[in-house]
Design a protein around this motif. Structure first.
Motif, mmCIF file in Angstrom:
data_model
loop_
_atom_site.group_PDB
_atom_site.id
_atom_site.type_symbol
_atom_site.label_atom_id
_atom_site.label_comp_id
_atom_site.label_asym_id
_atom_site.label_seq_id
_atom_site.Cartn_x
_atom_site.Cartn_y
_atom_site.Cartn_z
ATOM 1 N N MET A 21 -7.736 42.421 11.526
ATOM 2 C CA MET A 21 -7.066 41.122 11.464
ATOM 3 C C MET A 21 -5.912 41.138 10.470
ATOM 4 O O MET A 21 -4.831 40.604 10.730
ATOM 5 C CB MET A 21 -8.093 40.044 11.088
ATOM 6 C CG MET A 21 -7.556 38.629 11.000
ATOM 7 S SD MET A 21 -6.831 38.215 9.378
ATOM 8 C CE MET A 21 -8.264 38.373 8.301
ATOM 9 N N LEU A 22 -6.124 41.765 9.307
ATOM 10 C CA LEU A 22 -5.068 41.832 8.294
ATOM 11 C C LEU A 22 -3.867 42.627 8.795
ATOM 12 O O LEU A 22 -2.722 42.258 8.555
ATOM 13 C CB LEU A 22 -5.616 42.460 7.007
ATOM 14 C CG LEU A 22 -6.589 41.614 6.182
ATOM 15 C CD1 LEU A 22 -7.154 42.420 5.023
ATOM 16 C CD2 LEU A 22 -5.909 40.359 5.666
ATOM 17 N N THR A 23 -4.133 43.728 9.510
ATOM 18 C CA THR A 23 -3.041 44.542 10.054
ATOM 19 C C THR A 23 -2.261 43.764 11.109
ATOM 20 O O THR A 23 -1.030 43.798 11.140
ATOM 21 C CB THR A 23 -3.592 45.845 10.673
ATOM 22 O OG1 THR A 23 -4.370 46.534 9.693
ATOM 23 C CG2 THR A 23 -2.459 46.746 11.140
ATOM 24 N N ALA A 24 -2.989 43.049 11.972
ATOM 25 C CA ALA A 24 -2.327 42.251 12.999
ATOM 26 C C ALA A 24 -1.462 41.156 12.380
ATOM 27 O O ALA A 24 -0.362 40.877 12.845
ATOM 28 C CB ALA A 24 -3.364 41.640 13.942
ATOM 29 N N ASP A 25 -1.958 40.552 11.314
ATOM 30 C CA ASP A 25 -1.263 39.417 10.706
ATOM 31 C C ASP A 25 -0.127 39.858 9.788
ATOM 32 O O ASP A 25 0.954 39.251 9.780
ATOM 33 C CB ASP A 25 -2.269 38.570 9.923
ATOM 34 C CG ASP A 25 -1.698 37.234 9.500
ATOM 35 O OD1 ASP A 25 -0.874 36.671 10.258
ATOM 36 O OD2 ASP A 25 -2.063 36.734 8.424
ATOM 37 N N MET A 26 -0.341 40.925 9.010
ATOM 38 C CA MET A 26 0.633 41.337 8.004
ATOM 39 C C MET A 26 1.604 42.401 8.510
ATOM 40 O O MET A 26 2.709 42.518 7.996
ATOM 41 C CB MET A 26 -0.107 41.877 6.763
ATOM 42 C CG MET A 26 -1.086 40.896 6.150
ATOM 43 S SD MET A 26 -0.271 39.461 5.423
ATOM 44 C CE MET A 26 0.474 40.211 3.994
ATOM 45 N N GLY A 27 1.181 43.189 9.501
ATOM 46 C CA GLY A 27 2.009 44.289 9.970
ATOM 47 C C GLY A 27 1.683 45.577 9.237
ATOM 48 O O GLY A 27 1.164 45.556 8.114
ATOM 49 N N LEU A 28 2.001 46.704 9.860
ATOM 50 C CA LEU A 28 1.635 48.005 9.297
ATOM 51 C C LEU A 28 2.310 48.270 7.959
ATOM 52 O O LEU A 28 1.680 48.791 7.034
ATOM 53 C CB LEU A 28 1.996 49.115 10.297
ATOM 54 C CG LEU A 28 1.666 50.542 9.857
ATOM 55 C CD1 LEU A 28 0.180 50.709 9.621
ATOM 56 C CD2 LEU A 28 2.168 51.550 10.888
ATOM 57 N N ALA A 29 3.584 47.930 7.827
ATOM 58 C CA ALA A 29 4.320 48.229 6.595
ATOM 59 C C ALA A 29 3.660 47.585 5.378
ATOM 60 O O ALA A 29 3.422 48.233 4.350
ATOM 61 C CB ALA A 29 5.768 47.762 6.731
ATOM 62 N N ILE A 30 3.328 46.306 5.479
ATOM 63 C CA ILE A 30 2.727 45.578 4.354
ATOM 64 C C ILE A 30 1.310 46.058 4.095
ATOM 65 O O ILE A 30 0.896 46.227 2.936
ATOM 66 C CB ILE A 30 2.743 44.063 4.613
ATOM 67 C CG1 ILE A 30 4.175 43.553 4.701
ATOM 68 C CG2 ILE A 30 1.985 43.318 3.518
ATOM 69 C CD1 ILE A 30 4.973 43.690 3.433
ATOM 70 N N ILE A 31 0.540 46.294 5.156
ATOM 71 C CA ILE A 31 -0.862 46.690 4.958
ATOM 72 C C ILE A 31 -0.942 48.073 4.321
ATOM 73 O O ILE A 31 -1.852 48.345 3.528
ATOM 74 C CB ILE A 31 -1.659 46.632 6.283
ATOM 75 C CG1 ILE A 31 -3.152 46.405 5.982
ATOM 76 C CG2 ILE A 31 -1.481 47.869 7.116
ATOM 77 C CD1 ILE A 31 -3.486 45.097 5.391
ATOM 78 N N LEU A 32 0.024 48.956 4.620
ATOM 79 C CA LEU A 32 0.040 50.259 3.958
ATOM 80 C C LEU A 32 0.321 50.111 2.465
ATOM 81 O O LEU A 32 -0.275 50.817 1.642
ATOM 82 C CB LEU A 32 1.085 51.173 4.603
ATOM 83 C CG LEU A 32 0.777 51.687 6.016
ATOM 84 C CD1 LEU A 32 1.902 52.574 6.518
ATOM 85 C CD2 LEU A 32 -0.552 52.430 6.065
ATOM 86 N N ILE A 33 1.194 49.187 2.107
ATOM 87 C CA ILE A 33 1.473 48.919 0.692
ATOM 88 C C ILE A 33 0.211 48.403 0.001
ATOM 89 O O ILE A 33 -0.130 48.821 -1.116
ATOM 90 C CB ILE A 33 2.622 47.907 0.548
ATOM 91 C CG1 ILE A 33 3.935 48.522 1.040
ATOM 92 C CG2 ILE A 33 2.766 47.439 -0.903
ATOM 93 C CD1 ILE A 33 5.098 47.545 1.087
#
Length: 267
Positions: A18-30
């Protein structure tokens, strides 16, 4: 093994998609990298304490802090560690009840006090399942460390299988793409998320993910059962962090290949 299992838990399976879907890959990797820097810094402290002590004994983090910092200061930290452990156990049990509730719902509906489909009834069912899990694992832990380690080995095998299922899911052909679960091309990977990212949204997401990486305490807690805790705590903790970091990065990339609308609606 205990650290790896504790890190690869509720957040990986229930929150990271859910976090990846909502935030996007770039932000979730950070977020993943930032969270692991905190754990890595803690691990260097553990290594410093463990390698400078002749004997550690049982108690894990508490034993390390008490012997390194003295009884008064170490004891005050121990109270906070106790509260943190108690909260984490509740977190794990509630997380475990989330996927179990739909499976056990037909059985629970046979009991009059658990019948119904409202939110209060669903919450009650999850609380009952979480409490039952707490009692079961309390009995397992009280049985002894040897038995607990045997159970952990079985759980680790199941965990590896679950992670393998995530990894191979994009490789199973076009069936999942046709159903709308995965994007049809890697060019459509979810990099930017579902909305504009503000500082408050970023840190709200960070706080949801951060409990995932705090599981190193589970391995350090085995200090009394290790032949050479001064060496094993250091190697085990850093190994667990390295392995789980790779798993979280890989899982985030795969979740970013999923249709974000489908993930968020499903969640």
């Amino acid at each position: 093994v205990p650290s790896t299992e504790a890190i690869l838990g509720t957040v990986l399976f229930l929150l990271l998609p859910m976090l990846t879907a909502d935030m996007g890959l770039a932000i979730i990797l950070i977020i993943i990298i930032l969270a692991h820097t905190v754990t890595l810094a803690t691990s260097f402290s553990i290594a410093d304490c463990a390698t400078n002590l002749n004997t550690i004994g049982g108690g894990g983090m508490y034993a390390l802090s008490k012997r390194s910092l003295g009884l008064a200061f170490g004891g005050s930290i121990g109270i906070q560690l106790y509260l943190a452990q108690a909260a984490s156990i509740g977190f794990y049990c509630i997380g475990f009840s989330e996927p179990l509730q739909p499976i056990l719902e037909p059985l629970l509906n046979l009991i009059p006090m658990f019948q119904g489909s409202g939110r209060e009834t669903l919450l009650l069912q999850k609380q009952v399942i979480a409490t039952a899990m707490l009692v079961i694992f309390l009995i397992i832990v009280l049985t002894g460390a040897d038995f607990t380690l045997k159970i952990q080995t079985v759980i680790l095998i199941i965990l590896i299988g679950s992670i393998a299922a995530i990894v191979i899911s994009p490789m199973t052909g076009n069936a999942l793409s046709i159903k709308g679960l995965f994007v049809e091309s890697i060019a459509d990977i979810n990099l930017s998320g579902n909305r504009a990212i503000t500082l408050s949204i970023f840190f709200a997401s960070f706080t949801q993910f951060f409990p995932a990486v705090t599981g190193i305490d589970a391995g350090v807690g085995m200090s009394g059962d290790l032949k050479e805790p001064g060496k094993s705590l250091v190697r085990g903790t850093f190994s667990a962090i390295a392995v789980t970091f790779v798993v979280y990065i890989a899982a985030a990339v795969i979740f970013a290949l999923m249709n974000r609308e489908a993930v968020i609606v499903g969640y």
